[in-house]
Design an enzyme around this catalytic site. Structure first.
Site, PDB file in Angstrom:
ATOM      1  N   GLY A  16      31.133 -26.816  -0.298  1.00 30.20           N
ATOM      2  CA  GLY A  16      31.397 -28.240  -0.117  1.00 30.20           C
ATOM      3  C   GLY A  16      32.771 -28.586   0.402  1.00 30.20           C
ATOM      4  CB  THR A  17      35.431 -26.830   2.326  1.00 30.99           C
ATOM      5  OG1 THR A  17      34.596 -26.262   3.340  1.00 30.99           O
ATOM      6  CG2 THR A  17      35.729 -25.774   1.267  1.00 30.99           C
ATOM      7  CG  ASN A  18      32.723 -28.691   6.328  1.00 29.60           C
ATOM      8  OD1 ASN A  18      33.766 -28.723   6.959  1.00 29.60           O
ATOM      9  ND2 ASN A  18      31.935 -27.627   6.314  1.00 29.60           N
ATOM     10  CG  MET A 103      23.155 -22.871   4.445  1.00 32.02           C
ATOM     11  SD  MET A 103      23.713 -22.896   6.159  1.00 32.02           S
ATOM     12  CE  MET A 103      23.110 -21.303   6.702  1.00 32.02           C
ATOM     13  CG  ASN A 123      23.981 -29.511  11.282  1.00 31.65           C
ATOM     14  OD1 ASN A 123      24.165 -29.345  10.080  1.00 31.65           O
ATOM     15  ND2 ASN A 123      23.979 -28.503  12.144  1.00 31.65           N
ATOM     16  CG  HIS A 125      26.337 -25.194  14.766  1.00 27.91           C
ATOM     17  ND1 HIS A 125      25.843 -24.301  13.824  1.00 27.91           N
ATOM     18  CD2 HIS A 125      26.350 -24.509  15.946  1.00 27.91           C
ATOM     19  CE1 HIS A 125      25.564 -23.147  14.423  1.00 27.91           C
ATOM     20  NE2 HIS A 125      25.877 -23.249  15.699  1.00 27.91           N
ATOM     21  CG  ASP A 165      22.652 -25.315  14.987  1.00 30.70           C
ATOM     22  OD1 ASP A 165      22.822 -26.268  14.202  1.00 30.70           O
ATOM     23  OD2 ASP A 165      22.643 -24.129  14.615  1.00 30.70           O
ATOM     24  CD  GLU A 194      33.201 -25.666   9.781  1.00 29.51           C
ATOM     25  OE1 GLU A 194      32.068 -25.309  10.121  1.00 29.51           O
ATOM     26  OE2 GLU A 194      33.740 -25.292   8.712  1.00 29.51           O
TER      27      GLU A 194
END
Length: 215
Positions: A16-18, A103, A123, A125, A165, A194
């Site tokens: 969960g860093t993003n 994922m 999303n 990527h 993607d 990111e």
């Protein structure tokens, strides 16, 4: 802008860093008039759930994992699971659905359910458009650089379609690969990129929505 602003649902599978970047940005000039109303994970152990629960104020979390769902519902299929996820997402009345390290590849049925409610899906990527679709893209880019096949990689936020993607890019940023880089060096540079790109891409999509969101 109606009271409450833009409502965001974030789907995660891991650390969960993003997600944290989005949590930190909500309600600031980087992501104004926006609030994460639900974080849904397909893994019970995802640390991103802890991040959401520890936010101020805490963010509602939910877990729905594929295999436990199938085991608990004999005769149900992956499409049934996707439908259940869509029900959870839409019950939160979002203006945007963000996949931040989610994922699981959604079926057409899921995409139709969400899109017919006029909810965009984006999303994050860690690759450039058309390059290294799918999993392990950072490793694959690093290896390709080592073979002299590419000079750099990148990160993008894109709209979600059935082809993994391959949706229309919302925001693309190049990431340098240095000759002296280890894989870990390159990974860290990708992740730092990111964190800014997911916030900027989310803001772009919310600002592009016509009309005023309602709470």
């Amino acid at each position: 802008m109606a009271s409450g602003g833009h409502r965001i649902v974030v789907l995660i599978s891991g650390s969960g860093t993003n997600l944290q970047a989005l949590i930190d940005a909500q309600g600031t000039p980087s992501l104004p008039n926006a609030k994460i109303v639900l974080v849904l994970s397909n893994r019970k152990a995802a640390y991103g759930l802890t991040r959401a629960q520890g936010a101020d104020p805490p963010i509602l979390t939910q877990v729905l994992a594929l295999q436990p769902y199938l085991k608990a519902n004999p005769g149900k299929t992956r499409d049934n699971y996707d439908h259940e996820v869509s029900k959870i997402v839409l019950a939160a009345s979002p203006h945007l659905l963000v996949l931040a390290g989610w994922m699981h590849v959604f079926s057409d049925a899921f995409l139709r359910e969400v899109e017919k409610e006029n909810v965009p899906i984006i999303n994050l990527h860690p690759a450039l458009p058309g390059a290294f679709d799918g999993v392990n893209s950072i490793q694959r880019a690093f290896d390709a650089f080592g073979r002299g096949e590419i000079e750099h990689s990148g990160v993008m936020v894109h709209k979600v379609i059935r082809e993994v993607d391959r949706g229309e890019p919302v925001l693309v940023r190049t990431v340098e690969i240095k000759k002296e880089d280890t894989l870990e060096d390159f990974e860290q540079r990708v992740h730092q990129t990111e964190w800014s790109v997911i916030v900027e891409g989310t803001k772009i999509v919310l600002e592009s929505r016509s009309g005023n969101p309602t709470a």
